[in-house]
Design a protein around this motif. Structure first.
Motif, PDB file in Angstrom:
ATOM      1  N   ALA A 183      27.597  49.099  39.228  1.00 41.10           N
ATOM      2  CA  ALA A 183      27.912  47.697  39.539  1.00 41.10           C
ATOM      3  C   ALA A 183      28.900  47.135  38.525  1.00 41.10           C
ATOM      4  O   ALA A 183      29.823  46.389  38.887  1.00 41.10           O
ATOM      5  CB  ALA A 183      26.629  46.872  39.534  1.00 41.10           C
ATOM      6  N   ALA A 184      28.734  47.499  37.244  1.00 39.51           N
ATOM      7  CA  ALA A 184      29.658  47.017  36.215  1.00 39.51           C
ATOM      8  C   ALA A 184      31.061  47.562  36.444  1.00 39.51           C
ATOM      9  O   ALA A 184      32.056  46.834  36.289  1.00 39.51           O
ATOM     10  CB  ALA A 184      29.152  47.428  34.832  1.00 39.51           C
ATOM     11  N   ARG A 185      31.158  48.846  36.833  1.00 41.07           N
ATOM     12  CA  ARG A 185      32.476  49.424  37.125  1.00 41.07           C
ATOM     13  C   ARG A 185      33.142  48.710  38.299  1.00 41.07           C
ATOM     14  O   ARG A 185      34.358  48.462  38.283  1.00 41.07           O
ATOM     15  CB  ARG A 185      32.342  50.926  37.416  1.00 41.07           C
ATOM     16  N   GLU A 186      32.353  48.383  39.331  1.00 35.56           N
ATOM     17  CA  GLU A 186      32.919  47.674  40.476  1.00 35.56           C
ATOM     18  C   GLU A 186      33.409  46.277  40.079  1.00 35.56           C
ATOM     19  O   GLU A 186      34.482  45.844  40.493  1.00 35.56           O
ATOM     20  CB  GLU A 186      31.867  47.559  41.579  1.00 35.56           C
ATOM     21  N   VAL A 187      32.621  45.595  39.251  1.00 35.66           N
ATOM     22  CA  VAL A 187      33.016  44.257  38.814  1.00 35.66           C
ATOM     23  C   VAL A 187      34.291  44.321  37.989  1.00 35.66           C
ATOM     24  O   VAL A 187      35.218  43.529  38.187  1.00 35.66           O
ATOM     25  CB  VAL A 187      31.869  43.604  38.008  1.00 35.66           C
ATOM     26  N   PHE A 188      34.341  45.276  37.050  1.00 31.50           N
ATOM     27  CA  PHE A 188      35.544  45.410  36.218  1.00 31.50           C
ATOM     28  C   PHE A 188      36.750  45.809  37.062  1.00 31.50           C
ATOM     29  O   PHE A 188      37.875  45.373  36.789  1.00 31.50           O
ATOM     30  CB  PHE A 188      35.307  46.429  35.103  1.00 31.50           C
TER      31      PHE A 188
END
Length: 212
Positions: free
Chosen positions: A169-174
């Motif tokens: 999820a963090a990779r998608e947000v970034f």
């Protein structure tokens, strides 16, 4: 009974005096003070301990002193452990930091209740000293192997799965933020180019009008 208590006190003093004669930075400092004052390092250490205990009970900034004691010595010793070739001490201090982190997390969510406990900073300092004490009944070892390790091993797969989902999820947000930044930059660049073209066109028209 009194003689037995006195004997125990003398044994304790002898053990403490032996520890205070081991070579390290603290004992080197005690040695210098001992030479200048003529007071045995045993009594210097006991006096320092009494001052620290009293300050943790009633002193201003007791929270800072408690956290300083619980952090500075383990941090320095961890540095020494990393730099040494012996890896056993690395494990010892990694376990301490795991316990320290769990306690800090617990304290964060329960501080509204914990800070009502009388002499809380003194009790916390005693707990942290127990966790870093070089004894067979070291607090961090006891807590880690009896509570933390069994709990994590029991839920390790679930924790790993949650960490993987959070990382994804963090990779998608970034990724979205990066693409949005790129798009914003391109839009700003296009707007700047359009504004420059309009300004040049206006200047050309003004010059043409003056010529006519």
């Amino acid at each position: 009974m009194a003689s037995a208590v006195q004997q125990n006190v003398e044994n304790w003093k002898a053990k403490l005096d032996k520890v205070l004669h081991e070579k390290n930075g603290f004992t080197d400092l005690l040695e210098k003070v001992e030479q200048k004052t003529g007071v045995r390092r045993l009594y210097l250490a006991i006096g320092l301990f009494a001052v620290v205990v009293l300050y943790l009970m009633v002193g201003y900034g007791a929270q800072f002193l408690c956290n300083f004691i619980g952090f500075i010595y383990p941090a320095y010793t961890s540095f020494k452990a990393v730099e040494s070739t012996n890896k056993d001490d690395d494990t010892v201090w990694l376990i301490y930091w795991v316990v320290y982190s769990f306690f800090a997390l617990l304290e964060f969510f329960t501080d509204i209740f914990l800070f009502w406990i009388p002499f809380y900073w003194l009790l916390k300092c005693i707990f942290l000293v127990w966790c870093m004490a070089p004894t067979s009944y070291n607090g961090s070892q006891v807590i880690y192997y009896r509570f933390i390790r069994p709990f994590i091993l029991r839920y390790e797969k679930k924790i790993d799965s949650a960490v993987d989902r959070a990382s994804e999820a963090a990779r998608e947000v970034f990724g979205l933020a990066f693409r949005a930044t790129q798009n914003a930059g391109e839009v700003a660049k296009d707007m700047a180019n359009d504004a420059a073209a309009d300004a040049m066109k206006k200047q050309y028209l003004d010059n043409s009008a003056k010529t006519d």
